[in-house]
Scaffold this motif. Sequence first.
Motif, mmCIF file in Angstrom:
data_model
loop_
_atom_site.group_PDB
_atom_site.id
_atom_site.type_symbol
_atom_site.label_atom_id
_atom_site.label_comp_id
_atom_site.label_asym_id
_atom_site.label_seq_id
_atom_site.Cartn_x
_atom_site.Cartn_y
_atom_site.Cartn_z
ATOM 1 N N ALA A 2 0.823 -1.561 0.264
ATOM 2 C CA ALA A 2 0.677 0.262 -0.132
ATOM 3 C C ALA A 2 0.713 1.531 -0.566
ATOM 4 O O ALA A 2 1.456 1.070 0.162
ATOM 5 N N PHE A 3 -0.106 2.576 -0.587
ATOM 6 C CA PHE A 3 1.669 3.824 -0.731
ATOM 7 C C PHE A 3 0.260 4.878 -0.291
ATOM 8 O O PHE A 3 -1.009 4.413 -1.159
ATOM 9 N N ASP A 102 -3.611 8.667 -12.259
ATOM 10 C CA ASP A 102 -2.567 8.617 -12.900
ATOM 11 C C ASP A 102 -1.747 10.045 -12.692
ATOM 12 O O ASP A 102 -0.912 9.898 -12.483
ATOM 13 N N ALA A 103 -2.466 11.148 -13.002
ATOM 14 C CA ALA A 103 -2.350 12.610 -13.073
ATOM 15 C C ALA A 103 -1.769 12.727 -11.742
ATOM 16 O O ALA A 103 -1.054 13.482 -10.950
ATOM 17 N N ASP A 104 -3.312 11.635 -10.745
ATOM 18 C CA ASP A 104 -2.819 12.364 -8.873
ATOM 19 C C ASP A 104 -1.653 11.539 -8.457
ATOM 20 O O ASP A 104 0.100 12.403 -7.885
ATOM 21 N N ILE A 105 -1.049 10.036 -9.237
ATOM 22 C CA ILE A 105 0.188 9.622 -8.470
ATOM 23 C C ILE A 105 1.185 10.607 -8.959
ATOM 24 O O ILE A 105 2.614 10.707 -8.482
ATOM 25 N N LEU A 171 1.161 4.097 -2.468
ATOM 26 C CA LEU A 171 0.816 3.910 -3.529
ATOM 27 C C LEU A 171 -0.759 3.786 -3.436
ATOM 28 O O LEU A 171 -2.221 3.701 -4.168
ATOM 29 N N HIS A 172 -0.823 2.579 -3.020
ATOM 30 C CA HIS A 172 -1.655 1.238 -3.562
ATOM 31 C C HIS A 172 -3.555 2.263 -2.366
ATOM 32 O O HIS A 172 -4.487 2.190 -3.306
ATOM 33 N N ALA A 173 -3.231 2.851 -0.847
ATOM 34 C CA ALA A 173 -3.858 2.939 -0.330
ATOM 35 C C ALA A 173 -4.701 4.143 -1.165
ATOM 36 O O ALA A 173 -5.534 4.782 -1.178
ATOM 37 N N ALA A 202 -8.509 -0.978 -7.337
ATOM 38 C CA ALA A 202 -6.684 -0.372 -7.308
ATOM 39 C C ALA A 202 -5.492 -1.194 -7.121
ATOM 40 O O ALA A 202 -5.931 -1.687 -6.159
ATOM 41 N N LYS A 203 -4.939 -1.962 -7.828
ATOM 42 C CA LYS A 203 -4.417 -3.274 -7.902
ATOM 43 C C LYS A 203 -2.907 -2.983 -7.692
ATOM 44 O O LYS A 203 -3.051 -1.758 -9.545
#
Length: 235
Positions: A2-3, A102-105, A171-173, A202-203
Amino acid sequence: MAFTLFTATTQALPAIPHHARAVDLLKRGGGSTTTTTGLIDAVVQLFIKAETKILIDACVDLKAEVCADVDVSLTAKANVLGIIVTEVQVKHLEIQAKAAVDADIKARVDAALKVEVIANIDAHVRGVVLKICPKADKACLKKNAHAIVVQVAALINIDVKKLAVKVKADLHAHAKARLDLYIKKLDLNALGLARVSITAVAKVRASVDVHIKAFIEACVKLLVSAKLIADIGAL
C-alpha cells in the motif's frame, strides 16, 4: 502493498538571486574579491542546477513506470431489474478513472521529490563544503571538487531512498482513495446509470519494486557528474 504520495504540481525551482549574483561575480571578476559566503553560494547554485535536472529527469521514468504498475478496474451492477449497463459505458469510465489516478500519482511524486530531496540540497552542499574546506577558498575547492561532489551525492542518495520508501509505502492506499473519490463525483444520472452501483478496484503490481530500485540506481550513477566536478574546480 500500500502507498500514497503528496499532491502538488511540478514547478520550476525558484531562482535564488544572491546565488546567481555570486556566480556572475566569480565569472566576471575572476573571484578575487568574492567573499567566502559568495563562493559557497556559487557552489550551491551549481549543485542545485545540475542535481535538480538529474533528479527531475529520473523521476519522469519513475512516474511513468509507477503509473503503469497501478491497475484500475470498474465493475457495474444493476440494482433494479431491467437496467442494462453496456461494457462500453463501463470501459469508458474505467479509462477516465485511470487517467485521474495517474495524474494524481505524478503530482504527488513531483511534490515528494521537492520536499524530500531537492529542498535539502542547499544544506547538504554547505555542510560538506565547510567540512572539507572550512575557509571555502578557491584552492581548496579546486583540490577537493571530486570529494565534495561524491559526498554531497551520497547525502542526496539517502534522501532519494527515503523518497522511494514514501512512494511505495502509500501508493495502493492513495490510488484506492483517489479512485473512490472519482466514483463519488460521477454524475450517474447524466450518464444514464443512476440505478447502477459502480465498484472501483486498484491493484499495484509487484513490478513496482523493480522500477523503484532502478530509479535509485540511476540516481546513484548520475549524481556524481564529471561536469559538476569541473565546474566547481573552475570557480
